[in-house]
Design a protein around this motif. Structure first.
Motif, mmCIF file in Angstrom:
data_model
loop_
_atom_site.group_PDB
_atom_site.id
_atom_site.type_symbol
_atom_site.label_atom_id
_atom_site.label_comp_id
_atom_site.label_asym_id
_atom_site.label_seq_id
_atom_site.Cartn_x
_atom_site.Cartn_y
_atom_site.Cartn_z
ATOM 1 N N VAL A 63 46.995 14.521 -34.071
ATOM 2 C CA VAL A 63 46.726 14.750 -35.495
ATOM 3 C C VAL A 63 45.466 15.591 -35.699
ATOM 4 O O VAL A 63 45.243 16.127 -36.784
ATOM 5 C CB VAL A 63 46.633 13.422 -36.295
ATOM 6 C CG1 VAL A 63 47.949 12.676 -36.240
ATOM 7 C CG2 VAL A 63 45.502 12.537 -35.793
ATOM 8 N N TYR A 64 44.660 15.717 -34.632
ATOM 9 C CA TYR A 64 43.433 16.524 -34.727
ATOM 10 C C TYR A 64 43.001 16.884 -33.318
ATOM 11 O O TYR A 64 43.102 16.068 -32.401
ATOM 12 C CB TYR A 64 42.317 15.716 -35.410
ATOM 13 C CG TYR A 64 41.008 16.463 -35.437
ATOM 14 C CD1 TYR A 64 40.667 17.280 -36.514
ATOM 15 C CD2 TYR A 64 40.119 16.382 -34.357
ATOM 16 C CE1 TYR A 64 39.477 17.995 -36.508
ATOM 17 C CE2 TYR A 64 38.933 17.101 -34.348
ATOM 18 C CZ TYR A 64 38.622 17.902 -35.430
ATOM 19 O OH TYR A 64 37.459 18.610 -35.429
ATOM 20 N N GLY B 164 50.088 5.325 -39.246
ATOM 21 C CA GLY B 164 48.943 6.243 -39.175
ATOM 22 C C GLY B 164 47.845 5.808 -38.216
ATOM 23 O O GLY B 164 46.850 6.521 -38.047
ATOM 24 N N ARG C 208 41.327 11.696 -44.706
ATOM 25 C CA ARG C 208 42.674 12.279 -44.662
ATOM 26 C C ARG C 208 43.734 11.186 -44.833
ATOM 27 O O ARG C 208 44.756 11.375 -45.496
ATOM 28 C CB ARG C 208 42.859 12.982 -43.313
ATOM 29 C CG ARG C 208 43.921 14.042 -43.350
ATOM 30 C CD ARG C 208 44.239 14.553 -41.972
ATOM 31 N NE ARG C 208 43.320 15.561 -41.491
ATOM 32 C CZ ARG C 208 43.486 16.204 -40.332
ATOM 33 N NH1 ARG C 208 44.510 15.911 -39.550
ATOM 34 N NH2 ARG C 208 42.632 17.113 -39.940
ATOM 35 N N MET C 209 43.505 10.029 -44.241
ATOM 36 C CA MET C 209 44.460 8.914 -44.367
ATOM 37 C C MET C 209 44.571 8.442 -45.809
ATOM 38 O O MET C 209 45.657 8.132 -46.298
ATOM 39 C CB MET C 209 44.018 7.747 -43.477
ATOM 40 C CG MET C 209 44.251 8.006 -42.013
ATOM 41 S SD MET C 209 43.346 6.813 -40.999
ATOM 42 C CE MET C 209 43.904 7.327 -39.362
ATOM 43 N N ARG C 210 43.422 8.400 -46.485
ATOM 44 C CA ARG C 210 43.449 7.966 -47.888
ATOM 45 C C ARG C 210 44.199 8.983 -48.743
ATOM 46 O O ARG C 210 45.022 8.622 -49.574
ATOM 47 C CB ARG C 210 42.019 7.760 -48.398
ATOM 48 C CG ARG C 210 41.972 7.145 -49.765
ATOM 49 C CD ARG C 210 40.619 6.600 -50.100
ATOM 50 N NE ARG C 210 39.608 7.655 -50.168
ATOM 51 C CZ ARG C 210 38.337 7.439 -50.483
ATOM 52 N NH1 ARG C 210 37.918 6.214 -50.740
ATOM 53 N NH2 ARG C 210 37.482 8.429 -50.526
ATOM 54 N N GLU C 211 43.909 10.274 -48.464
ATOM 55 C CA GLU C 211 44.526 11.326 -49.268
ATOM 56 C C GLU C 211 46.026 11.458 -48.983
ATOM 57 O O GLU C 211 46.835 11.570 -49.906
ATOM 58 C CB GLU C 211 43.811 12.644 -48.941
ATOM 59 C CG GLU C 211 44.259 13.810 -49.797
ATOM 60 C CD GLU C 211 43.759 15.137 -49.218
ATOM 61 O OE1 GLU C 211 42.665 15.154 -48.603
ATOM 62 O OE2 GLU C 211 44.485 16.143 -49.351
ATOM 63 N N LYS C 212 46.396 11.441 -47.702
ATOM 64 C CA LYS C 212 47.785 11.779 -47.359
ATOM 65 C C LYS C 212 48.696 10.567 -47.190
ATOM 66 O O LYS C 212 49.890 10.646 -47.439
ATOM 67 C CB LYS C 212 47.819 12.610 -46.081
ATOM 68 C CG LYS C 212 46.982 13.874 -46.227
ATOM 69 C CD LYS C 212 47.406 14.953 -45.273
ATOM 70 C CE LYS C 212 46.534 16.163 -45.486
ATOM 71 N NZ LYS C 212 46.997 17.373 -44.879
ATOM 72 N N LEU C 213 48.125 9.454 -46.710
ATOM 73 C CA LEU C 213 48.962 8.266 -46.498
ATOM 74 C C LEU C 213 48.780 7.245 -47.619
ATOM 75 O O LEU C 213 49.471 6.242 -47.668
ATOM 76 C CB LEU C 213 48.633 7.612 -45.145
ATOM 77 C CG LEU C 213 48.796 8.491 -43.901
ATOM 78 C CD1 LEU C 213 48.451 7.697 -42.637
ATOM 79 C CD2 LEU C 213 50.226 9.029 -43.796
ATOM 80 N N HIS C 214 47.793 7.496 -48.473
ATOM 81 C CA HIS C 214 47.512 6.603 -49.602
ATOM 82 C C HIS C 214 47.227 5.178 -49.137
ATOM 83 O O HIS C 214 47.704 4.210 -49.741
ATOM 84 C CB HIS C 214 48.661 6.624 -50.619
ATOM 85 C CG HIS C 214 49.044 8.013 -51.008
ATOM 86 N ND1 HIS C 214 48.222 8.844 -51.746
ATOM 87 C CD2 HIS C 214 50.136 8.768 -50.700
ATOM 88 C CE1 HIS C 214 48.790 10.021 -51.887
ATOM 89 N NE2 HIS C 214 49.954 10.007 -51.255
#
Ligand code: 5GP
Ligand code: ZN
Length: 137
Positions: free
Chosen positions: A21-22, A39, A73-79
């Motif tokens: 993922v990175y 995730g 990124r997890m908060r933004e994309k996986l909510h």
């Protein structure tokens, strides 16, 4: 264990394919293949360090900075609703792969996982005694 036999060395350096993922020159962040939640990510340094004790301070700092980026990124994309950082050292602490790795675990309301501990109830004296052992140089 020799570095040549280390599975996370092989994964971190691209010798074994994985879900990345990175990646940058120092780290590869991969999906855990036995995830606690959707995730669940592992941050692996490309250099071999067995654990936190071997990890250079600047690499430790950079690993936390990367965890912060991935958490966002997890908060933004996986909510996700929260994130746990978990880092195990030694068999007693649950370390199963002897190449430093930092777990970044997105948490979701009602995900059913239990990553926290059972609190104990030491007396004030016991806490003071431990503090005396641990504090200072
Ligand atoms: P530890 O218990 O050492 O802190 O965590 C090791 C983690 O690595 C476990 O969560 C386990 O699921 C994960 N893991 C072990 N082997 C592999 C592998 O070959 N690939 C991936 N992606 N994860 C692995
Ligand atoms: Zn390694």
């Amino acid at each position: 264990m020799k570095k040549e036999d280390c599975i996370f060395c092989k994964i971190a350096n691209g010798e074994i394919p994985t879900n990345t993922v990175y990646e940058d020159d120092r780290f590869r962040a991969i999906l855990d293949n036995g995830p606690a939640t959707k995730g669940h990510t592992l941050i692996l340094p490309k250099e071999h360090y067995a654990d936190l004790y071997e990890l250079p301070e600047d690499t430790a700092g950079a690993a936390i900075a990367l965890a912060k980026k991935l958490a966002a990124r997890m908060r933004e994309k996986l909510h996700c609703d929260g994130v746990n950082l978990v880092q195990n050292n030694g068999a007693a602490a649950g370390q199963t792969v002897l190449h430093f790795h930092l777990h970044v675990i997105p948490r979701y309301e009602d995900d059913g996982q239990k990553i926290l501990w059972d609190p104990t109830k030491p007396s004030d004296e016991e806490l003071k005694a431990v503090c005396g052992e641990l504090a200072g140089e």
